[in-house]
Design an enzyme around this catalytic site. Structure first.
Site: not given
Length: 356
Positions: A236, A274, A276
């Protein structure tokens, strides 16, 4: 022997744009940053970072704000209220994934002690995270509410410590040690000069993706040799953008949508694993955004907002992209090699190899 680290500009890497005096989010007047870093034994490699848009005395005074998620595999609390009102009136805290709860409680306690007038009955803190479970025992209880309070108390203006500090202590980026990075850009606007500042908690990207100033150096670096249970590129990235330019909430959201372009300059294509998440706020129009409660027999007030016309916003978009790119690279070049949980080791980006 202590590793010698540097900011990316000190390495002679050619980057575009004019930075502010500290080349940090704190170049935006009023913005303060504080870290609490927790390193204990083999298992604790984590921490908390606090970003105060208007410093401690400005808690409760709204900033125009907007947020955007490129990929939603992460958490940023309080964003439904930011979306509803277009405003941010609380500090932003960054930590690890499983510490969102205690940090959230810590913000509430801190505001109750220091600024009870700002939220006498309720508060919706903004707490966000990235995953540090490779180096840190994320299932442990290392982060407690008092660490959030300590990060808020530690917040100051001036240069910002980068790399393995605060919420970035246990983070990885492009197969190397990552963490905290910051940068800023000065934007001339007629006779005025505004600042766009960026704070990044970088914990994303696979090593082969890494691009530095347009050069795909990751393809020429040795393989990462990471544990197989961690998907390449997972982890992330959280980005907080501040500016003193007068912007509308919708314009803040538009700048938040430009953050991925800055990340892409460093090579990432985005990962399903991830989270984001990006938040942008403007410290302008302070008095006009302050909340007013209706009075039974009082007047019906109006306010006036001053803002950059939509057709003149492009230089601010450019500043976001440039500062995000540099902040990520600063996180990489500042971070030091780290060994943590179960003997897991993450090397620092080799600066001499990068120079070559």
């Amino acid at each position: 022997m202590t590793e010698v680290r540097a900011r990316v500009r000190e390495l002679g890497v050619p980057l575009t744009g004019e930075p502010g005096p500290w080349n940090a989010i704190t170049d935006v007047p009023g913005v303060q940053v504080g870290h609490v870093t927790l390193i204990e034994g083999e298992d604790v490699r984590t921490g908390v970072t606090a970003v105060l848009p208007r410093g401690p005395s400005g808690v409760g005074v709204p900033c125009a704000a907007g947020w955007y998620a490129l990929n939603g595999n992460g958490e940023m609390t309080g964003t439904t209220w930011v979306e509803e009102t277009g405003a941010l009136a609380v500090p932003v805290l960054l930590t690890n994934t499983y510490a969102v709860g205690p940090v959230h409680r810590g913000v509430v306690d801190w505001v109750a002690r220091h600024r009870a007038d700002a939220a006498p009955e309720w508060l919706l803190p903004v707490v966000t995270e990235t995953w540090d479970g490779y180096l840190h025992d994320i299932h442990g209880s290392a982060v407690r509410p008092e660490h959030a309070a300590a990060a808020l108390d530690a917040a100051v203006s001036g240069p910002v410590e980068e790399g393995c500090v605060g919420g970035g202590t246990g983070m990885r980026c492009y197969g190397f040690k990552g963490g905290v990075g910051t940068a800023s850009r000065v934007v001339p606007y007629g006779a005025d000069r505004y600042t766009v500042g960026v704070h990044v908690q970088a914990n994303f990207g696979a090593r082969h993706e890494l691009v530095v100033a347009g050069d795909p150096v990751g393809r020429r670096l040795p393989p990462a040799g990471e544990a197989g249970r961690v998907p390449p590129g997972a982890g992330s990235v959280v980005v907080v953008v501040a500016t003193d330019a007068p912007l509308l909430p919708g314009q803040c959201k538009a700048l938040a949508r430009r953050v991925p372009l800055g990340l892409a300059r460093t090579g990432t294509t985005g990962s399903h694993f991830s989270g984001d998440l990006f938040l942008v706020f403007s410290t302008a129009n302070e008095s006009a955004l302050t909340s007013t409660f209706p009075e039974r027999d009082g007047p019906a007030p109006y306010e006036t907002l001053r803002f950059v016309p939509w057709g003149r916003i492009d230089p601010f978009c450019t500043a976001v992209v440039e500062a995000v790119e540099e902040a990520v690279l600063n996180a990489l070049t500042a971070a030091r090699s780290t060994t943590g949980r179960a003997g897991h080791h993450v090397p620092a980006l080799p600066l001499e190899l990068l120079r070559r």
